[in-house]
Design an enzyme around this catalytic site. Structure first.
Site, PDB file in Angstrom:
ATOM      1  CB  VAL A  18      53.743  81.858 -29.273  1.00  0.00           C
ATOM      2  CG1 VAL A  18      54.254  80.619 -28.536  1.00  0.00           C
ATOM      3  CG2 VAL A  18      54.468  81.992 -30.611  1.00  0.00           C
ATOM      4  CG  ASP A  41      52.192  96.025 -19.089  1.00  0.00           C
ATOM      5  OD1 ASP A  41      53.205  95.680 -19.745  1.00  0.00           O
ATOM      6  OD2 ASP A  41      51.592  97.094 -19.282  1.00  0.00           O
ATOM      7  CB  ALA A  65      58.283  89.092 -26.707  1.00  0.00           C
ATOM      8  CB  THR A  67      56.989  91.046 -31.354  1.00  0.00           C
ATOM      9  OG1 THR A  67      55.620  91.464 -31.316  1.00  0.00           O
ATOM     10  CG2 THR A  67      57.210  89.941 -30.323  1.00  0.00           C
ATOM     11  CG  ASP A 107      64.863  85.128 -37.205  1.00  0.00           C
ATOM     12  OD1 ASP A 107      63.813  85.136 -36.539  1.00  0.00           O
ATOM     13  OD2 ASP A 107      65.019  85.832 -38.224  1.00  0.00           O
ATOM     14  CE1 TYR A 130      61.618  91.184 -30.958  1.00  0.00           C
ATOM     15  CE2 TYR A 130      62.753  90.394 -32.917  1.00  0.00           C
ATOM     16  CZ  TYR A 130      61.902  90.168 -31.860  1.00  0.00           C
ATOM     17  OH  TYR A 130      61.329  88.927 -31.696  1.00  0.00           O
ATOM     18  CE  LYS A 134      62.795  87.806 -27.826  1.00  0.00           C
ATOM     19  NZ  LYS A 134      61.725  87.458 -26.842  1.00  0.00           N
ATOM     20  CD1 TRP A 155      61.420  85.008 -40.434  1.00  0.00           C
ATOM     21  CD2 TRP A 155      60.757  84.216 -42.416  1.00  0.00           C
ATOM     22  NE1 TRP A 155      62.321  85.450 -41.387  1.00  0.00           N
ATOM     23  CE2 TRP A 155      61.939  84.978 -42.606  1.00  0.00           C
ATOM     24  CE3 TRP A 155      60.163  83.618 -43.522  1.00  0.00           C
ATOM     25  CZ2 TRP A 155      62.516  85.160 -43.859  1.00  0.00           C
ATOM     26  CZ3 TRP A 155      60.741  83.792 -44.771  1.00  0.00           C
ATOM     27  CH2 TRP A 155      61.902  84.558 -44.930  1.00  0.00           C
TER      28      TRP A 155
END
Length: 302
Positions: A18, A41, A65, A67, A107, A130, A134, A155
């Site tokens: 992203v 970082d 993030a 991930t 999600d 995870y 978040k 996704w």
């Protein structure tokens, strides 16, 4: 000597899927600063606060993030450091300096029950470390009390980096038969879509003088939904149509349940997200997931 110009925006996580797209999409908002993990970082306490103080941007966009969903089960402290503790530092710094903040969530904050798309106000219930990290990051932003947009997406894939689309294209060239999970359903969302929608939302928010009433959590994902198995089949079909794969040599695809492919972290079966709030607040229509996939693959061919 004139004072250096304050950047309009500061982007953290510029090297990710992203983040790379945001480097492009945020340009029309004015001059900005984009920092990769090597330059800032979030696993290092205070690193982001230092950069915010150094650049004093007009806004902060955090695309950094942790991930690695499965690895988070083994590294919960690191996941929480990056996804929650560092986010708290960023949110508090933005609140102190009255800087709008954009942050991305997932999600995975939901338990995946039912079949209806989740709305922003629905009860959360992450299934793994995870998702818990978040969700803690979301709460930290709310606790800081500044003006913010928390954009939950799902996704994510891109023409670069490690993601499902690139993995399927590679496997299609290596194997004749693939077994793909068919009972997890969500909206595959192109990183470029996330970046473009973010920029459009920021344009509108800035036009409304950063109205605090627009702060909050929004869902940002492509429209409609599909299973991982259906997504894989669509990737092969679209790639063959574009000449990225040989149409006569596509692998066969076998649909399997999640139980047949055990992973360290549980995944939500239902990852559908309702984007109505985002569309109403900012007047943005979300593209269909397959349309976005086609454009992404076209860019890869080019």
């Amino acid at each position: 000597m004139s004072e250096p110009t304050r950047p309009e925006w500061l982007l953290l996580g510029a090297g990710g899927q992203v983040g790379r797209e945001l480097c492009r999409a945020l340009q029309p908002l004015g001059q900005g600063v984009a920092l990769t993990r090597a330059e800032c970082d979030l696993s290092v306490p205070g690193a982001a606060e230092e950069m915010i103080a150094r650049y004093e941007p007009g806004m902060v966009v955090n695309a950094a993030a942790y991930t690695a969903v499965d690895r988070a089960e083994e590294e919960p402290a690191l996941a929480r450091r990056i996804n929650a503790e560092a986010v708290a530092e960023i949110a508090q710094a933005c609140a102190r300096h009255d800087m709008p903040l954009v942050h991305y969530s997932t999600d995975y904050v939901f338990d995946g029950s039912g079949e209806a798309p989740f709305a922003e106000h629905d009860a959360t219930g992450p299934l793994g470390e995870y998702g818990r990290s978040k969700l803690a990051g979301e709460q930290a932003i709310a606790d800081a009390g500044g003006r913010s947009l928390v954009l939950r997406t799902s996704w994510v894939y891109a023409a670069h980096g490690r993601n499902f689309v690139r993995t399927m294209l590679r496997l299609a060239a290596e194997r004749d038969h693939l077994r793909i999970i068919d009972d997890q359903v969500g909206a595959p969302t192109w990183a470029a879509t996330i970046a473009d929608v973010t920029a459009l939302a920021l344009f509108e928010w800035r036009r409304q003088a950063w109205d605090a009433q627009l702060s909050g959590v929004y869902h940002l994902s492509a429209s409609d939904s599909v299973s991982w198995c259906g997504f894989a089949q669509a990737i092969f079909e679209e790639a063959a149509n574009l000449g990225l794969l040989e149409a006569t040599a596509l692998p066969s695809v076998e649909a399997i349940p999640s139980s047949a492919y055990p992973q360290p972290a549980r995944r939500p079966l239902n990852s559908r997200l309702s984007t109505q709030r985002l569309q109403t607040a900012f007047g943005i229509a979300m593209p269909h997931w397959r349309e976005a996939l086609r454009v992404c693959l076209t860019s890869m061919r080019a």
